[in-house]
Scaffold this active site. Structure first.
Site, PDB file in Angstrom:
ATOM      1  N   THR A 136       0.812  -1.215   0.000  1.00 63.38           N
ATOM      2  CA  THR A 136       0.000   0.000   0.000  1.00 63.38           C
ATOM      3  C   THR A 136       0.849   1.269   0.000  1.00 63.38           C
ATOM      4  O   THR A 136       1.994   1.245   0.481  1.00 63.38           O
ATOM      5  CB  THR A 136      -0.907  -0.008   1.249  1.00 63.38           C
ATOM      6  OG1 THR A 136      -1.519   1.266   1.396  1.00 63.38           O
ATOM      7  CG2 THR A 136      -0.116  -0.286   2.527  1.00 63.38           C
ATOM      8  N   ASP A 137       0.253   2.365  -0.464  1.00 61.35           N
ATOM      9  CA  ASP A 137       0.961   3.658  -0.400  1.00 61.35           C
ATOM     10  C   ASP A 137       1.085   4.158   1.041  1.00 61.35           C
ATOM     11  O   ASP A 137       1.871   5.063   1.329  1.00 61.35           O
ATOM     12  CB  ASP A 137       0.266   4.709  -1.283  1.00 61.35           C
ATOM     13  CG  ASP A 137      -1.193   4.959  -0.936  1.00 61.35           C
ATOM     14  OD1 ASP A 137      -1.704   4.352   0.030  1.00 61.35           O
ATOM     15  OD2 ASP A 137      -1.840   5.777  -1.630  1.00 61.35           O
ATOM     16  N   GLU A 138       0.289   3.570   1.966  1.00 62.77           N
ATOM     17  CA  GLU A 138       0.285   4.083   3.345  1.00 62.77           C
ATOM     18  C   GLU A 138       1.622   3.880   4.056  1.00 62.77           C
ATOM     19  O   GLU A 138       1.890   4.530   5.055  1.00 62.77           O
ATOM     20  CB  GLU A 138      -0.848   3.430   4.152  1.00 62.77           C
ATOM     21  CG  GLU A 138      -2.201   3.715   3.551  1.00 62.77           C
ATOM     22  CD  GLU A 138      -3.354   3.600   4.525  1.00 62.77           C
ATOM     23  OE1 GLU A 138      -3.116   3.489   5.740  1.00 62.77           O
ATOM     24  OE2 GLU A 138      -4.503   3.611   4.056  1.00 62.77           O
ATOM     25  N   TYR A 184      -1.916  -0.498  11.000  1.00 63.36           N
ATOM     26  CA  TYR A 184      -2.056  -1.173   9.698  1.00 63.36           C
ATOM     27  C   TYR A 184      -0.833  -0.909   8.812  1.00 63.36           C
ATOM     28  O   TYR A 184      -0.196  -1.838   8.309  1.00 63.36           O
ATOM     29  CB  TYR A 184      -3.334  -0.698   8.983  1.00 63.36           C
ATOM     30  CG  TYR A 184      -3.350  -1.021   7.500  1.00 63.36           C
ATOM     31  CD1 TYR A 184      -3.438  -2.338   7.048  1.00 63.36           C
ATOM     32  CD2 TYR A 184      -3.259   0.002   6.538  1.00 63.36           C
ATOM     33  CE1 TYR A 184      -3.433  -2.631   5.682  1.00 63.36           C
ATOM     34  CE2 TYR A 184      -3.260  -0.286   5.182  1.00 63.36           C
ATOM     35  CZ  TYR A 184      -3.344  -1.605   4.754  1.00 63.36           C
ATOM     36  OH  TYR A 184      -3.334  -1.900   3.411  1.00 63.36           O
ATOM     37  N   LYS A 188       2.107  -3.422   7.364  1.00 63.02           N
ATOM     38  CA  LYS A 188       2.387  -3.621   5.931  1.00 63.02           C
ATOM     39  C   LYS A 188       3.844  -3.264   5.626  1.00 63.02           C
ATOM     40  O   LYS A 188       4.508  -3.943   4.837  1.00 63.02           O
ATOM     41  CB  LYS A 188       1.442  -2.767   5.065  1.00 63.02           C
ATOM     42  CG  LYS A 188      -0.008  -3.195   5.065  1.00 63.02           C
ATOM     43  CD  LYS A 188      -0.261  -4.568   4.468  1.00 63.02           C
ATOM     44  CE  LYS A 188      -0.087  -4.612   2.973  1.00 63.02           C
ATOM     45  NZ  LYS A 188      -0.500  -5.938   2.410  1.00 63.02           N
TER      46      LYS A 188
END
Ligand code: NAD
Ligand code: DAU
Length: 379
Positions: A136-138, A184, A188
């Site tokens: 993810t970009d997060e 989260y 990741k």
């Protein structure tokens, strides 16, 4: 004998179901094994149209099951893994971080170790193998809102909305330093590091991709877009966090699935690719677009449901802005999103309004029980 035997994890979830459907239909010469634990977010109802295809097999399994995953890889002679299984909802991670560390970190490590043991036992070892990790970009953290009113962005794609704006000059590129904030994104980020470590330490061929926010059919209705469409239909409040100013970069889920297909086949091992559509939106503008679209499709008066917008307490540690620069993927592999945002939103709202039964079933859990009984699946 199939040309390839591919393990897709998390294939009963939102993005995974689109990837499984694409691969099963597009590559009848491949055997596709969908491994999923069927958590609250995984539903076999998402795959009803392909479940009887001869090149498809579903296996209910936890990615943390080391013996099980190793045995399955041996039995199915797996040569490619597309790993999507994860706990994916930021709000849940704030309430229950342990589950996120277990599945996202330990589960990914378990799969890596199973793949390592199996592939190192093959005569050709890592040749022709790939562990492709979906991230993810997060993990990159948050970008500044240097232009709260938006500016003409430097790039656009076919996914960009017609009122295309950028809210800052900076974009996440593949070399942006990791700086995760939520449990989260921290989980990741950790899993991404483990995947790269298996390349650097053991020589395993791996690819990591980091994608922006996906939208489209079959997304579990606790995420912004499906939840709000459902609530508009039911005339329930729309809980906008904070002032609704946070910015996300949205990509239609089938375009993400096509990017995964392209990268799985033509991406370079040990590389990272960012996936996104240069399509930034403030949350509040998305919400207003959803209301306008749903009201029109439901035959309600224009903007009738704007009053449902309810500003609530902000998400803890709420990242301000995400914006992906996906030019490496476009330049190297020629991938481009196909669906313009306004078309994608119209299609998505229509799908949720037409499939209210799906929404009710996945939220009530009836469908999970139904399928477990049908397939004699064990808890
Ligand atoms: P999702 O929550 O809809 O689906 C996750 C799937 O994983 C479910 O089918 C669930 O049953 C399965 N799963 C969960 N824990 C498991 C376990 N321990 N063992 C086996 N299966 C398990 O998620 P999604 O939105 O489809 O996201 C898929 C992947 O893409 C995730 O890795 C996520 O981090 C990543 N991603 C998502 C987005 C997005 O916008 N949704 C964007 C970028 C990256
Ligand atoms: O950026 C990629 C990520 O996008 C993925 O890695 C995650 O798996 C995926 O869930 C998504 O994360 P977000 O937190 O951005 O998605 P969500 O739909 O939960 O929220 C989108 C924005 O809307 C976010 O700024 C929070 C806000 N929001 C969300 C909900 C559920 C609200 O204002 N109200 C809500 O009720």
């Amino acid at each position: 004998m199939y040309k390839r035997n591919i393990l897709i994890t998390g294939g009963a979830g939102f993005i995974g179901s689109h990837v499984v459907r694409l691969f099963v239909n597009k590559y009848p010469e491949y055997r596709i094994i969908n491994l999923d634990k069927l958590t609250y977010a995984g539903n076999l109802a998402n795959l009803r149209d392909i479940e009887d295809k001869p090149n498809y097999r579903f296996v209910k399994m936890d990615i943390c099951d080391f013996e099980g995953t190793l045995q399955l890889m041996r039995e199915e002679k797996i040569d490619g893994i597309i790993h999507l299984a994860a706990e994916s909802h930021v709000d849940r991670s704030i309430k229950d971080p342990f589950t996120f560390a277990r599945t996202n970190v330990m589960g990914t490590l378990t799969l890596l170790q199973s793949a390592k043991l199996y592939w190192e036992s093959c005569p050709e070892k890592y040749q022709g193998k790939l562990f492709y990790h979906i991230s993810t970009d997060e993990v990159y953290g948050a970008l500044e809102m240097t232009h709260p009113e938006g500016i003409e962005p430097p790039f656009s794609t076919r996914a960009s909305s017609s009122s295309h704006e950028a809210y800052g000059n900076e974009f996440f590129v593949e070399t942006t330093k990791y700086n995760p904030h939520s449990p989260y994104s921290a989980s990741k980020a950790s899993s991404d590091h483990f995947v790269r470590a298996y390349h650097d330490t053991y020589g395993m061929p791996v690819i990591v991709t980091n994608c922006s926010n996906n939208y489209g059919p079959y997304q579990f209705p606790e995420k912004l877009i499906p939840l709000f469409i459902h609530n508009i239909r039911q005339r329930k409040p729309l809980p906008v966090y904070g002032r609704g100013e946070n910015v996300r970069d949205w990509l239609y889920v089938e375009d993400h699935a096509r990017a995964i297909d392209t990268i799985f086949h033509r991406g370079r091992a040990a590389e990272t690719y960012n996936i996104g559509g240069f399509n930034e939106w403030k949350n509040i503008d998305i919400v207003k677009t959803l209301i306008r679209t749903a009201d029109r499709l439901l035959g309600r008066a224009e903007e009738e449901d704007m009053g449902l917008i309810t500003y609530v307490a902000d998400r803890l540690g709420h990242d301000m802005r995400y914006a992906i620069d996906s030019r490496k993927l476009q330049a190297e592999l020629g991938w481009e999103p196909s669906l313009q945002f306004e078309e994608g939103i119209e299609k998505t709202v229509r799908w949720y309004l037409d499939n209210e039964e799906w929404v009710d079933n996945v939220t009530s859990g009836d469908y999970q029980r139904y399928y477990e009984e049908m397939y004699h699946l064990q808890k």
